[in-house]
Scaffold this motif. Structure first.
Motif, short mmCIF file in Angstrom:
data_model
loop_
_atom_site.label_atom_id
_atom_site.label_comp_id
_atom_site.label_asym_id
_atom_site.label_seq_id
_atom_site.Cartn_x
_atom_site.Cartn_y
_atom_site.Cartn_z
N UNK A 74 0.83 -1.21 0.00
CA UNK A 74 0.00 0.00 0.00
C UNK A 74 0.86 1.25 0.00
N UNK A 75 1.95 1.23 0.75
CA UNK A 75 2.94 2.31 0.68
C UNK A 75 4.25 1.67 0.22
N UNK A 76 4.79 2.18 -0.87
CA UNK A 76 5.97 1.57 -1.46
C UNK A 76 6.78 2.62 -2.19
N UNK A 77 8.08 2.51 -2.10
CA UNK A 77 8.96 3.35 -2.92
C UNK A 77 10.01 2.44 -3.55
N UNK A 78 10.36 2.76 -4.76
CA UNK A 78 11.35 1.95 -5.45
C UNK A 78 11.55 2.43 -6.87
N UNK A 79 12.31 1.65 -7.60
CA UNK A 79 12.62 2.01 -8.98
C UNK A 79 12.57 0.79 -9.87
N UNK A 80 12.36 1.06 -11.15
CA UNK A 80 12.26 0.03 -12.17
C UNK A 80 13.13 0.46 -13.34
N UNK A 81 13.77 -0.49 -13.99
CA UNK A 81 14.60 -0.15 -15.16
C UNK A 81 14.63 -1.35 -16.10
N UNK A 82 15.18 -1.13 -17.29
CA UNK A 82 15.29 -2.20 -18.26
C UNK A 82 16.74 -2.50 -18.60
N UNK A 83 17.13 -3.76 -18.51
CA UNK A 83 18.47 -4.19 -18.92
C UNK A 83 18.43 -4.66 -20.37
N UNK A 84 19.51 -4.46 -21.08
CA UNK A 84 19.55 -4.84 -22.49
C UNK A 84 20.83 -5.60 -22.80
N UNK A 85 20.78 -6.34 -23.90
CA UNK A 85 21.94 -7.10 -24.34
C UNK A 85 22.38 -8.14 -23.33
N UNK A 86 21.43 -8.85 -22.75
CA UNK A 86 21.75 -9.81 -21.68
C UNK A 86 21.95 -11.22 -22.22
N UNK A 87 22.82 -11.97 -21.54
CA UNK A 87 23.10 -13.36 -21.92
C UNK A 87 23.84 -14.03 -20.78
N UNK A 88 23.93 -15.34 -20.85
CA UNK A 88 24.71 -16.12 -19.89
C UNK A 88 26.11 -16.32 -20.46
N UNK A 89 27.14 -15.92 -19.70
CA UNK A 89 28.51 -16.00 -20.22
C UNK A 89 29.10 -17.39 -20.01
#
Length: 267
Positions: A74-89
């Protein structure tokens, strides 16, 4: 007593039950995600402060796909983002070309995004005010376009968007390049040059002494609604009545249909 009379006697209790039920729902929120990019995006989430993380702190979102997180407090603070070019090394570690959180996994598990990263930031029901605050921040640089659209009970609130591809106009001293030499992200001047006038620190630590720079203006020109530097808050923070759900869209202009805007691609 006939059925009609019994019904009318129950009306006050039914109204009270409906009111309480609606009040409970009004306090909850959902984060909905949509990917209109021509490449896969791996969103990450981070809860601020000491509160627990959301049920999903990272996931894969293919072109045209959608995803929802329904357990927003109900009360929340945070952030969201997008990662790109991802893979398992080769060491079986999950890594991303931009906005990696360094967890080595698809889930970020409380790890912060490594800049540059375009951020969608939220403070829901701030300080008991019943108001939700949200913004798009490029203070940590840019890696992909995104937008925030309130939905549900806050559907009359404004969308904020960073639709421009800043990578296509990023100065060379700020540019992050991929393995093919293309620009995949654009650092903030603070991150790239580490000088007080760009970081708003020291003698430049107030809004009066830290005006926009030629670098921050590049970000602002492409994304007028987003934070371009630390004190860029005149028209970059948005608010609406608490209880809204939010749609976070990556590449809101749908770059599949606007290839001229696409300055990079991931294979």
């Amino acid at each position: 007593m006939d059925a009609r009379a019994s019904f009318y006697l129950l009306l006050p209790f039914l109204a009270l039950l409906a009111r309480d039920s609606c009040a409970d729902k009004a306090g909850a929120a959902t984060l909905n995600f949509a990917n209109k990019c021509s490449y896969t995006v791996w969103p990450g989430t981070l809860t601020g402060g000491s509160s627990g993380q959301l049920s999903s702190t990272g996931f894969e979102l293919a072109t045209g796909a959608s995803f929802s997180i329904n357990d927003i407090p109900e009360t929340w603070s945070g952030r969201v983002w997008g990662r790109t070019g991802c893979a398992t090394d080769a060491s079986r570690k999950f890594v991303c070309a931009t906005a990696d959180c360094g967890s080595g996994k698809v889930s970020c598990n409380g790890a912060r995004p490594i800049p540059p990263a375009s951020l969608a930031e939220f403070t829901l029901a701030a300080a008991g005010s019943g108001q939700d605050f949200y913004d798009i921040s490029l203070v940590d640089g840019f890696n992909l376009p995104l937008s925030i659209t309130p939905q549900g009970s806050g559907s009359g609130c404004s969308t904020t968007s960073c639709p421009g591809n800043i990578n296509s106009v990023c100065p060379s001293e700020l540019a992050v390049k991929g393995s093919d030499g293309s620009v995949v992200a654009c650092k903030s001047a603070c991150l790239a040059l580490n000088k007080p006038q760009y970081c708003c620190t020291g003698a430049y630590g107030t809004a009066e002494t830290c005006p926009p720079t030629n670098y921050s203006k590049i970000f602002k020109d492409q994304c007028p609604q987003a934070y371009s530097y630390a004190y860029d808050d005149n028209n970059s923070t948005f608010t609406c009545a608490g209880g809204a759900s939010f749609l976070i869209t990556f590449c809101p202009l749908d770059l599949i249909c606007h290839p001229i805007l696409l300055g990079y691609s991931f294979k």
